[in-house]
Design an enzyme around this catalytic site. Sequence first.
Site, mmCIF file in Angstrom:
data_model
loop_
_atom_site.group_PDB
_atom_site.id
_atom_site.type_symbol
_atom_site.label_atom_id
_atom_site.label_comp_id
_atom_site.label_asym_id
_atom_site.label_seq_id
_atom_site.Cartn_x
_atom_site.Cartn_y
_atom_site.Cartn_z
ATOM 1 N N LYS A 124 0.960 -1.129 0.085
ATOM 2 C CA LYS A 124 0.090 0.034 -0.135
ATOM 3 C C LYS A 124 0.817 1.101 0.060
ATOM 4 O O LYS A 124 0.766 2.304 -0.922
ATOM 5 C CB LYS A 124 -0.971 -0.071 1.285
ATOM 6 C CG LYS A 124 -1.626 1.298 1.245
ATOM 7 C CD LYS A 124 -2.692 1.079 2.481
ATOM 8 C CE LYS A 124 -3.541 2.302 2.685
ATOM 9 N NZ LYS A 124 -4.594 2.458 3.868
ATOM 10 N N GLU B 284 10.691 -4.848 4.510
ATOM 11 C CA GLU B 284 10.471 -6.181 4.074
ATOM 12 C C GLU B 284 10.118 -6.253 2.564
ATOM 13 O O GLU B 284 10.890 -7.022 1.765
ATOM 14 C CB GLU B 284 9.299 -7.190 4.781
ATOM 15 C CG GLU B 284 9.799 -7.304 6.105
ATOM 16 C CD GLU B 284 9.163 -6.147 7.078
ATOM 17 O OE1 GLU B 284 8.980 -5.201 6.508
ATOM 18 O OE2 GLU B 284 9.051 -6.466 8.478
ATOM 19 N N GLY C 29 -5.145 -1.890 5.027
ATOM 20 C CA GLY C 29 -4.098 -3.202 4.400
ATOM 21 C C GLY C 29 -4.707 -4.584 4.564
ATOM 22 O O GLY C 29 -4.977 -5.190 3.822
ATOM 23 N N ARG C 30 -5.345 -4.662 5.995
ATOM 24 C CA ARG C 30 -5.984 -6.034 6.174
ATOM 25 C C ARG C 30 -7.313 -5.887 5.661
ATOM 26 O O ARG C 30 -7.918 -7.088 5.767
ATOM 27 C CB ARG C 30 -5.817 -6.216 7.908
ATOM 28 C CG ARG C 30 -6.486 -5.304 8.519
ATOM 29 C CD ARG C 30 -6.181 -5.107 9.935
ATOM 30 N NE ARG C 30 -6.761 -4.000 10.806
ATOM 31 C CZ ARG C 30 -5.817 -2.885 10.917
ATOM 32 N NH1 ARG C 30 -4.838 -2.768 10.456
ATOM 33 N NH2 ARG C 30 -6.395 -1.890 11.680
ATOM 34 N N GLU D 111 -4.929 -6.908 14.857
ATOM 35 C CA GLU D 111 -4.259 -5.625 14.294
ATOM 36 C C GLU D 111 -5.413 -4.484 14.321
ATOM 37 O O GLU D 111 -5.173 -3.465 14.640
ATOM 38 C CB GLU D 111 -3.859 -5.538 12.814
ATOM 39 C CG GLU D 111 -2.774 -4.472 12.795
ATOM 40 C CD GLU D 111 -1.839 -4.763 11.334
ATOM 41 O OE1 GLU D 111 -2.485 -4.481 10.397
ATOM 42 O OE2 GLU D 111 -0.737 -4.939 11.244
ATOM 43 N N HIS E 272 -4.895 -33.022 17.090
ATOM 44 C CA HIS E 272 -3.691 -33.885 17.716
ATOM 45 C C HIS E 272 -2.783 -33.108 18.346
ATOM 46 O O HIS E 272 -1.246 -33.590 18.741
ATOM 47 C CB HIS E 272 -3.201 -34.766 16.785
ATOM 48 C CG HIS E 272 -4.322 -35.917 16.231
ATOM 49 N ND1 HIS E 272 -4.234 -37.274 16.994
ATOM 50 C CD2 HIS E 272 -5.255 -36.010 15.378
ATOM 51 C CE1 HIS E 272 -5.065 -38.017 16.494
ATOM 52 N NE2 HIS E 272 -5.666 -37.189 15.552
ATOM 53 N N LYS F 274 9.350 -1.187 14.361
ATOM 54 C CA LYS F 274 9.777 -0.971 13.111
ATOM 55 C C LYS F 274 11.007 0.073 13.232
ATOM 56 O O LYS F 274 12.160 -0.001 12.726
ATOM 57 C CB LYS F 274 8.816 -0.389 12.113
ATOM 58 C CG LYS F 274 8.111 -1.287 11.426
ATOM 59 C CD LYS F 274 7.091 -0.532 10.660
ATOM 60 C CE LYS F 274 5.763 -1.285 10.064
ATOM 61 N NZ LYS F 274 4.739 -0.501 9.276
HETATM 62 O O1 F6P Z 1 3.343 -3.381 9.733
HETATM 63 C C1 F6P Z 1 1.767 -3.314 9.759
HETATM 64 C C2 F6P Z 1 1.150 -2.941 8.322
HETATM 65 O O2 F6P Z 1 1.204 -1.560 8.079
HETATM 66 C C3 F6P Z 1 0.122 -3.831 8.086
HETATM 67 O O3 F6P Z 1 -1.167 -2.911 8.487
HETATM 68 C C4 F6P Z 1 -0.086 -3.681 6.328
HETATM 69 O O4 F6P Z 1 -0.906 -4.598 5.971
HETATM 70 C C5 F6P Z 1 1.528 -3.900 6.357
HETATM 71 O O5 F6P Z 1 2.305 -3.341 7.135
HETATM 72 C C6 F6P Z 1 2.095 -3.957 4.892
HETATM 73 O O6 F6P Z 1 2.130 -2.371 4.524
HETATM 74 P P1 F6P Z 1 2.136 -2.297 2.787
HETATM 75 O O7 F6P Z 1 1.024 -2.786 2.179
HETATM 76 O O8 F6P Z 1 2.094 -0.596 3.101
HETATM 77 O O9 F6P Z 1 3.399 -2.758 2.511
#
Ligand code: F6P
Length: 520
Positions: free
Chosen positions: A190, A196, A250-251, A341, A372, A482
């Site tokens: 987003k 990452e 995002g979620r 979240e 199990h 972060k």
């Molecule tokens: O760190 C949490 C978060 O902000 C989530 O809410 C989001 O879905 C995810 O990181 C990834 O964010 P982006 O889509 O901006 O890379």
Amino acid sequence: MSVNYLNDVRAEDRTLRELFAIDPSRAQRYVAQLADLRIDWSRQPVTDEVLGSLRSAARTAGVCQRFQALAGGQALNVTEGRAALHMALRAERDATFEVDGRNVMAEVHAELTRMGEFAETVRANPEFTDIVNIGIGGSDLGPAMAAEALVGDALPRLRAHFVSNIDASDITSVLDKVQPKSTLFVIVSKTFGTLETLTNAQLARQWVIDALGESAVKDHFVAVSTAAERVEEFGISTDTTFGFWDWVGGRYSLWSAVGLSVMLLVGPERFAELLAGGRDVDAHMMETLVDDDRLDDNVAVTLALIGLLHRSVLNRPSKAVIPYVHELRRFPAYLQQLDMESNGKSVTSAGMPVTGPTGPVIWGEAGTNSQHAFFQLLHQGTDVIPVDLIGVARPRHNLVTQHDALFANLVAQAQALAFGRASHEEPHRNFDGNRPSTLILAEQLDARILGQLIALYEHIVFIQGVMWGINSFDQWGVELGKELASALTPALSDAGNDIDGDADSATVATVQWYRAHKAR
Ligand code: F6P
């Protein structure tokens, strides 16, 4: 101080065994059909009286009004000044969903059309065999879960892979399995600023360049983002960038271009069915939350209130979600982000401390595997943990006898949890029972039903957030970690860089240990 709307709710003293003995009809009365989902809360510790007091708490909290505000595009995400209009993403083209007085439906459908055209091109190109989705959190969990759930609908030639972790073992294990010339990378972020995702995307980019040259990047990378400029800086053209909007959390974003990998896999028609499933549940919400009169008929409200009974009245800190559908094995992980979240908050939307517990720990695992592993604790542990059991009547395969055994396990667990079995002579064989579960059943798992399931949980999370008075649409709790990680990284990578002088002694000691041991 915020109001605790659940103060007047009294929990039921009688056990489930007693409640069923008094009123066997609860097996019919506490069941509802919501689109294709059969939802059964008869094994929950509720009576008409308990439900009545929960529903009146929901009226007092203004659940209908808040839902109308959500649907009306009000900026309920107050800390970020944004609406949360994910319902628009699955609405029909002629619907009206407004943000700042502007109907967003034309933009939503324009982007869906672009995605559809692109997906058809890729699906028709035999050179592509692998889709690698690079994203994390909401840019990974929804698409990864849905790709797994709908694998039976996937174009046989295409395989989807999901890379999220900054741990390079994640991407290298995928790159080991795919070939540059037949792989399409879908970079989903987003913000297009997530460490990452950008790190993995750079690595993938270099891997493609090393094999095919710089000119190949344009054919092997597409992006999904709200930050078009950052995507261009990365080197992906606007022609192959699919957008969405800041009013999509995002979620809550699977329904948008964030679902592109799923669309590539199952095709635009199936993806449209997923959206239709979400819309089915939204229609139920709209119909029953127009005003307080119909609130009793709203299934998401009922389930949300049962969750609140456990969390806020009975103080039960966790909830398990167990899909007896192998294809839904990533569903618990997806729900963890959606629920935790959203509702893992301790201040209200007005910035005041909350007066009681909020979101529970959500956890789970597929089908009988979980039996199990941890059902021992669910049956005989000292905590009562409410469980959602999800199952289907018809699997995708035709091994009916094996499916009968699977479904028998689902029913048996609900039965054992609720009713137990007394053993006075051997206490270790005693099952108290009175452990609650909700059954969510469907005839089968298809795209539409998956959409219904996801939207149902989204609405439950929203209603619970309203009742707790919190903002379910921000996620400030992930920021500090972060920030600290990026401050610490230089000290870890080069011993010449000193750790921040204000750092605590535990952090310093751990960094020193790492430095001393990292060299091979
Ligand atoms: O760190 C949490 C978060 O902000 C989530 O809410 C989001 O879905 C995810 O990181 C990834 O964010 P982006 O889509 O901006 O890379």
